[in-house]
Design a protein around this motif. Structure first.
Motif, PDB file in Angstrom:
ATOM      1  N   MET A   1      95.838 -69.803  31.498  1.00 40.62           N
ATOM      2  CA  MET A   1      96.187 -71.054  30.835  1.00 40.62           C
ATOM      3  C   MET A   1      96.870 -71.992  31.838  1.00 40.62           C
ATOM      4  O   MET A   1      97.522 -71.540  32.784  1.00 40.62           O
ATOM      5  CB  MET A   1      97.115 -70.787  29.650  1.00 40.62           C
ATOM      6  N   PRO A   2      96.707 -73.307  31.675  1.00 39.73           N
ATOM      7  CA  PRO A   2      97.368 -74.248  32.577  1.00 39.73           C
ATOM      8  C   PRO A   2      98.870 -74.007  32.649  1.00 39.73           C
ATOM      9  O   PRO A   2      99.512 -73.740  31.630  1.00 39.73           O
ATOM     10  CB  PRO A   2      97.047 -75.617  31.961  1.00 39.73           C
ATOM     11  N   GLU A   3      99.423 -74.074  33.840  1.00 43.73           N
ATOM     12  CA  GLU A   3     100.846 -73.800  34.039  1.00 43.73           C
ATOM     13  C   GLU A   3     101.717 -75.040  33.869  1.00 43.73           C
ATOM     14  O   GLU A   3     102.923 -74.923  33.659  1.00 43.73           O
ATOM     15  CB  GLU A   3     101.063 -73.191  35.426  1.00 43.73           C
ATOM     16  N   VAL A   4     101.129 -76.224  33.993  1.00 44.13           N
ATOM     17  CA  VAL A   4     101.919 -77.446  33.894  1.00 44.13           C
ATOM     18  C   VAL A   4     102.500 -77.559  32.480  1.00 44.13           C
ATOM     19  O   VAL A   4     101.798 -77.348  31.486  1.00 44.13           O
ATOM     20  CB  VAL A   4     101.068 -78.691  34.249  1.00 44.13           C
TER      21      VAL A   4
ATOM     22  N   ALA B   1      87.467 -74.501  23.250  1.00 44.08           N
ATOM     23  CA  ALA B   1      87.550 -73.321  22.390  1.00 44.08           C
ATOM     24  C   ALA B   1      88.435 -72.254  23.011  1.00 44.08           C
ATOM     25  O   ALA B   1      89.267 -71.643  22.329  1.00 44.08           O
ATOM     26  CB  ALA B   1      86.147 -72.767  22.135  1.00 44.08           C
ATOM     27  N   LEU B   2      88.277 -72.030  24.305  1.00 46.93           N
ATOM     28  CA  LEU B   2      89.068 -71.007  24.984  1.00 46.93           C
ATOM     29  C   LEU B   2      90.546 -71.368  25.048  1.00 46.93           C
ATOM     30  O   LEU B   2      91.413 -70.488  25.041  1.00 46.93           O
ATOM     31  CB  LEU B   2      88.524 -70.789  26.401  1.00 46.93           C
ATOM     32  N   LEU B   3      90.845 -72.647  25.095  1.00 52.81           N
ATOM     33  CA  LEU B   3      92.228 -73.105  25.137  1.00 52.81           C
ATOM     34  C   LEU B   3      92.843 -73.188  23.740  1.00 52.81           C
ATOM     35  O   LEU B   3      94.030 -73.473  23.597  1.00 52.81           O
ATOM     36  CB  LEU B   3      92.318 -74.465  25.830  1.00 52.81           C
ATOM     37  N   GLY B   4      92.033 -72.957  22.708  1.00 43.08           N
ATOM     38  CA  GLY B   4      92.545 -72.953  21.342  1.00 43.08           C
ATOM     39  C   GLY B   4      92.839 -74.324  20.792  1.00 43.08           C
ATOM     40  O   GLY B   4      93.688 -74.489  19.917  1.00 43.08           O
TER      41      GLY B   4
ATOM     42  N   ALA C   1      94.341 -79.147  31.330  1.00 40.66           N
ATOM     43  CA  ALA C   1      95.716 -79.418  30.909  1.00 40.66           C
ATOM     44  C   ALA C   1      95.741 -80.394  29.738  1.00 40.66           C
ATOM     45  O   ALA C   1      96.545 -80.247  28.806  1.00 40.66           O
ATOM     46  CB  ALA C   1      96.531 -79.969  32.080  1.00 40.66           C
ATOM     47  N   ALA C   2      94.839 -81.378  29.761  1.00 41.14           N
ATOM     48  CA  ALA C   2      94.775 -82.336  28.659  1.00 41.14           C
ATOM     49  C   ALA C   2      94.393 -81.630  27.362  1.00 41.14           C
ATOM     50  O   ALA C   2      95.003 -81.861  26.306  1.00 41.14           O
ATOM     51  CB  ALA C   2      93.768 -83.436  28.983  1.00 41.14           C
ATOM     52  N   LEU C   3      93.402 -80.754  27.419  1.00 34.50           N
ATOM     53  CA  LEU C   3      92.991 -80.010  26.232  1.00 34.50           C
ATOM     54  C   LEU C   3      94.088 -79.055  25.771  1.00 34.50           C
ATOM     55  O   LEU C   3      94.298 -78.867  24.570  1.00 34.50           O
ATOM     56  CB  LEU C   3      91.711 -79.229  26.537  1.00 34.50           C
ATOM     57  N   PHE C   4      94.776 -78.463  26.720  1.00 34.73           N
ATOM     58  CA  PHE C   4      95.813 -77.473  26.398  1.00 34.73           C
ATOM     59  C   PHE C   4      96.983 -78.119  25.656  1.00 34.73           C
ATOM     60  O   PHE C   4      97.535 -77.538  24.709  1.00 34.73           O
ATOM     61  CB  PHE C   4      96.296 -76.812  27.692  1.00 34.73           C
TER      62      PHE C   4
ATOM     63  N   LEU D   1      84.829 -68.691  32.421  1.00 35.11           N
ATOM     64  CA  LEU D   1      85.936 -69.544  31.984  1.00 35.11           C
ATOM     65  C   LEU D   1      86.963 -68.775  31.162  1.00 35.11           C
ATOM     66  O   LEU D   1      88.136 -69.151  31.112  1.00 35.11           O
ATOM     67  CB  LEU D   1      85.407 -70.723  31.171  1.00 35.11           C
ATOM     68  N   ALA D   2      86.523 -67.694  30.523  1.00 38.50           N
ATOM     69  CA  ALA D   2      87.447 -66.897  29.714  1.00 38.50           C
ATOM     70  C   ALA D   2      88.438 -66.129  30.578  1.00 38.50           C
ATOM     71  O   ALA D   2      89.461 -65.644  30.071  1.00 38.50           O
ATOM     72  CB  ALA D   2      86.666 -65.928  28.828  1.00 38.50           C
TER      73      ALA D   2
END
Length: 302
Positions: free
Chosen positions: A57-60, A163-166, A143-146, A52-53
């Protein structure tokens, strides 16, 4: 025998290590603390990084995501992730919705629906809940988490994604009373959240079983949503976790590294003699699932 993605022997039933010692030639692990756990017990283990790392990152964009789901882009969003199984949702979602009601309509609430769940079932659960707010169901959890300001996440793989999405988040979980009583006897780790296990300290709040109340959720989440020391420290801790889930100085992805190790082991292995090949075939046949069994093949793995 190469085993990619370790069973969580470090958390419970450590005696199962004997099977790994007997059957596994190389254990390829995706969490950094797993490598020393196995090496100290005589198992050749290697940390290859977490798959997953390696994801981008989501592009939307936030505006596009808002348009897709009828969200107010001027508001901060809070993501609610109750789990990927219906039983988890049944046990975790009501308290999440109660916490959202306490936080109020200052925020909008996103409820990603896992592919293992029927959206109409989750929608029905939110409709019957006596909550003053209604979460917006979405399909894209990453995307929701991002884009969310913060999240409430049931313990599991989603906490690694958060965690990976910060994304600052609170980890929650509830089991049946019987299951929890059994788990307390066998689970021997200092933290439940994987982010905390990786960091070796509490970087995100954990609210498990009786501690998982709406009041405790809002108390733990509010400081993470507001600008200030608590949010800054949480985000710094999550950046540290993300760094630890990558293999330092290696350009390969986790999957590429695992594949390369397998190729190297195959290349370096001596050819089997005719007797050894026959014995190997016998072992292979013995490891197959029993004929006519209704159990999944994974039940019979070493």
């Amino acid at each position: 025998m190469v085993y990619f993605v370790s069973p969580q022997l470090w958390a419970w039933k450590k005696r199962r290590i004997r099977r790994v010692q007997r059957f596994v030639d190389r254990m390829l692990v995706i969490f950094p603390f797993e490598e020393p756990f196995y090496r100290e017990r005589g198992v050749a283990a290697e940390f290859v990084g977490h798959p997953l790392a390696d994801l981008a990152m989501p592009e939307v964009t936030r505006e596009e995501f808002a348009r897709q789901h009828g969200l107010d882009a001027s508001k901060s969003w809070v993501a609610l992730l109750p789990g990927s199984r219906q039983r988890e949702v049944h046990l975790n979602l009501p308290t999440m919705l109660e916490a959202a009601t306490t936080l109020g309509d200052t925020y909008q609430y996103l409820l990603p629906v896992a592919p293992t769940l029927a959206p109409e079932t989750v929608a029905a659960m939110t409709a019957t809940q006596a909550a003053a707010v209604r979460p917006v169901l979405v399909q894209d959890a990453r995307a929701a988490l991002f884009h969310a300001r913060g999240s409430v996440v049931a313990s599991g793989t989603a906490t690694v994604e958060a965690a990976l999405l910060g994304n600052p988040f609170v980890v929650v979980y509830r089991l049946s009373k019987v299951s929890y009583a059994i788990a307390r006897r066998f689970v021997t780790v200092p933290h439940v959240a994987m982010a905390n296990l990786i960091a070796g300290r509490r970087v995100v709040p954990e609210l498990i079983q009786d501690d998982f109340t709406a009041m405790n959720v809002t108390t733990a989440l509010r400081p993470l949503l507001a600008d200030g020391k608590a949010r800054d420290e949480a985000m710094a801790g999550l950046r540290e976790v993300r760094g630890r889930l990558h293999t330092k100085g290696v350009e390969e992805s986790a999957i590429e590294r695992a594949a390369r190790i397998c190729v190297e082991l195959l290349t370096d292995a001596p050819p089997l003699s005719s007797n050894a090949a026959s014995n190997a075939a016998g072992v292979s046949n013995a490891r197959r699932e029993p004929e006519g069994s209704a159990e999944p093949a994974s039940t019979y793995q070493a």
